[in-house]
Design an enzyme around this catalytic site. Structure first.
Site, PDB file in Angstrom:
ATOM      1  N   SER A 167       0.971  -1.365   0.360  1.00  9.94           N
ATOM      2  CA  SER A 167       0.113  -0.124  -0.367  1.00  9.94           C
ATOM      3  C   SER A 167       0.602   0.956  -0.121  1.00  9.94           C
ATOM      4  O   SER A 167       2.429   1.694  -0.153  1.00  9.94           O
ATOM      5  CB  SER A 167      -1.093   0.298   1.480  1.00  9.94           C
ATOM      6  OG  SER A 167      -2.289   0.903   0.656  1.00  9.94           O
ATOM      7  N   ASN A 168      -0.029   1.952   0.445  1.00  9.01           N
ATOM      8  CA  ASN A 168       0.824   3.726   0.348  1.00  9.01           C
ATOM      9  C   ASN A 168       0.532   4.879   1.670  1.00  9.01           C
ATOM     10  O   ASN A 168      -0.143   4.392   2.350  1.00  9.01           O
ATOM     11  CB  ASN A 168       1.212   3.890  -0.608  1.00  9.01           C
ATOM     12  CG  ASN A 168      -0.230   4.552  -1.127  1.00  9.01           C
ATOM     13  OD1 ASN A 168      -1.538   5.696  -0.724  1.00  9.01           O
ATOM     14  ND2 ASN A 168      -1.177   3.786  -2.185  1.00  9.01           N
ATOM     15  N   HIS A 169       0.797   5.612   1.902  1.00  8.50           N
ATOM     16  CA  HIS A 169       1.404   6.090   2.626  1.00  8.50           C
ATOM     17  C   HIS A 169      -0.294   7.860   2.621  1.00  8.50           C
ATOM     18  O   HIS A 169      -0.449   8.424   3.545  1.00  8.50           O
ATOM     19  CB  HIS A 169       2.362   7.475   3.703  1.00  8.50           C
ATOM     20  CG  HIS A 169       3.082   6.195   3.444  1.00  8.50           C
ATOM     21  ND1 HIS A 169       3.142   5.605   4.841  1.00  8.50           N
ATOM     22  CD2 HIS A 169       4.256   6.650   3.817  1.00  8.50           C
ATOM     23  CE1 HIS A 169       3.426   5.508   5.229  1.00  8.50           C
ATOM     24  NE2 HIS A 169       4.770   5.796   4.594  1.00  8.50           N
ATOM     25  N   SER A 170      -0.978   7.161   1.688  1.00  9.54           N
ATOM     26  CA  SER A 170      -2.535   7.973   1.602  1.00  9.54           C
ATOM     27  C   SER A 170      -3.634   8.499   2.181  1.00  9.54           C
ATOM     28  O   SER A 170      -3.695   6.752   3.143  1.00  9.54           O
ATOM     29  CB  SER A 170      -2.917   7.802   0.130  1.00  9.54           C
ATOM     30  OG  SER A 170      -4.509   8.258  -0.075  1.00  9.54           O
ATOM     31  N   ALA A 184      -5.419   7.169  -4.421  1.00  9.32           N
ATOM     32  CA  ALA A 184      -3.451   6.974  -4.441  1.00  9.32           C
ATOM     33  C   ALA A 184      -3.244   5.655  -5.006  1.00  9.32           C
ATOM     34  O   ALA A 184      -3.400   4.708  -3.889  1.00  9.32           O
ATOM     35  CB  ALA A 184      -2.485   7.147  -3.686  1.00  9.32           C
TER      36      ALA A 184
END
Ligand code: C5P
Length: 222
Positions: A29-32, A96
């Site tokens: 995943s990502n930090h959005s 994102a």
């Protein structure tokens, strides 16, 4: 009170990250944080729109009066987005989306392999949700995307505008401290075929109201 620039309009917005499962306990995943997309949903609702917010896994409250559809991964987000896009006048891709997902999702927790200190993971590209909607020949809503960039922000955003066939792109310089992911503030440039508008750093809620006014004017100006 904000101008009722979206009265009678149906708006769909994607927000937050996606999570791509690797096994029953792990994901990519990502930090959005989802803050910008949620702020846009609230602003569109304030402007009179009927709003569907397609949210990846985030810890944010649903803005009042907004219909929320929760999803986890990119393929679920695409399915929900396509369904909402069939019925909407304006689509904003603020999520994102993970660019790739693991080729295989293990049914059981993946065990450490003995012997080697390195390992590798096979990935496959996820579908581009906003490009799919912008590329429609029928039932195509006015389509807006985001471009989070760290260099040559306008140039990269203009490339993305063309490549994805978007009507507008909101370019975001994520290298500037105190903006972008997870921040409460942001500064952006809105770019379309006929020019760019810079919006200086402000609270995401205030920026969202400004963005909705610009988008509504470009999309629905009589
Ligand atoms: O190519 P890039 O990921 O930088 O593009 C960002 C824009 O495209 C955002 O509007 C994002 O929501 C959208 N996007 C998408 N589906 C993807 C990747 C990006 O809708 N798989």
């Amino acid at each position: 009170a904000p101008a009722q620039s979206l009265t009678g309009r149906r708006v769909a917005i994607t927000a937050g990250p996606t999570r791509e499962a690797l096994d029953p306990v792990r994901f990519l995943s990502n930090h959005s944080s989802g803050k910008m997309g949620f702020a846009l949903a609230a602003a569109a609702q304030r402007a009179g729109a009927d709003v569907t917010l397609i949210a990846g896994p985030v810890s944010l409250a649903t803005p009042p009066g907004v219909k929320r559809v929760d999803v986890i991964d990119a393929r679920q987000m695409k399915e929900a987005a396509e369904r909402a896009a069939d019925l909407c006048d304006l689509f904003i891709g603020a999520a994102a989306v993970a660019d790739f997902r693991p080729v295989e999702v293990a049914q059981q927790k993946i065990k450490k392999r003995g012997g080697s200190d390195t390992d590798s993971l096979a990935l496959v590209k996820n579908p581009d949700i906003v490009a799919g909607i912008a590329g429609r020949r029928e039932r195509r809503p006015f389509t807006v995307g985001f471009a989070a960039e760290t260099e040559k922000v306008e140039e990269h955003a203009r490339d993305k505008l063309k490549r994805k066939k978007l009507d507008l792109i909101i370019a975001n310089d994520v290298s500037v401290p105190g903006g972008g992911f997870n921040s409460d503030r942001n500064a952006v440039t809105v770019i379309g075929a006929d020019g760019a508008t810079h919006l200086p750093s402000t609270l995401k809620s205030e920026l969202a109201d400004q963005l909705i006014e610009i988008i509504a004017a470009r999309a629905f100006a009589r």
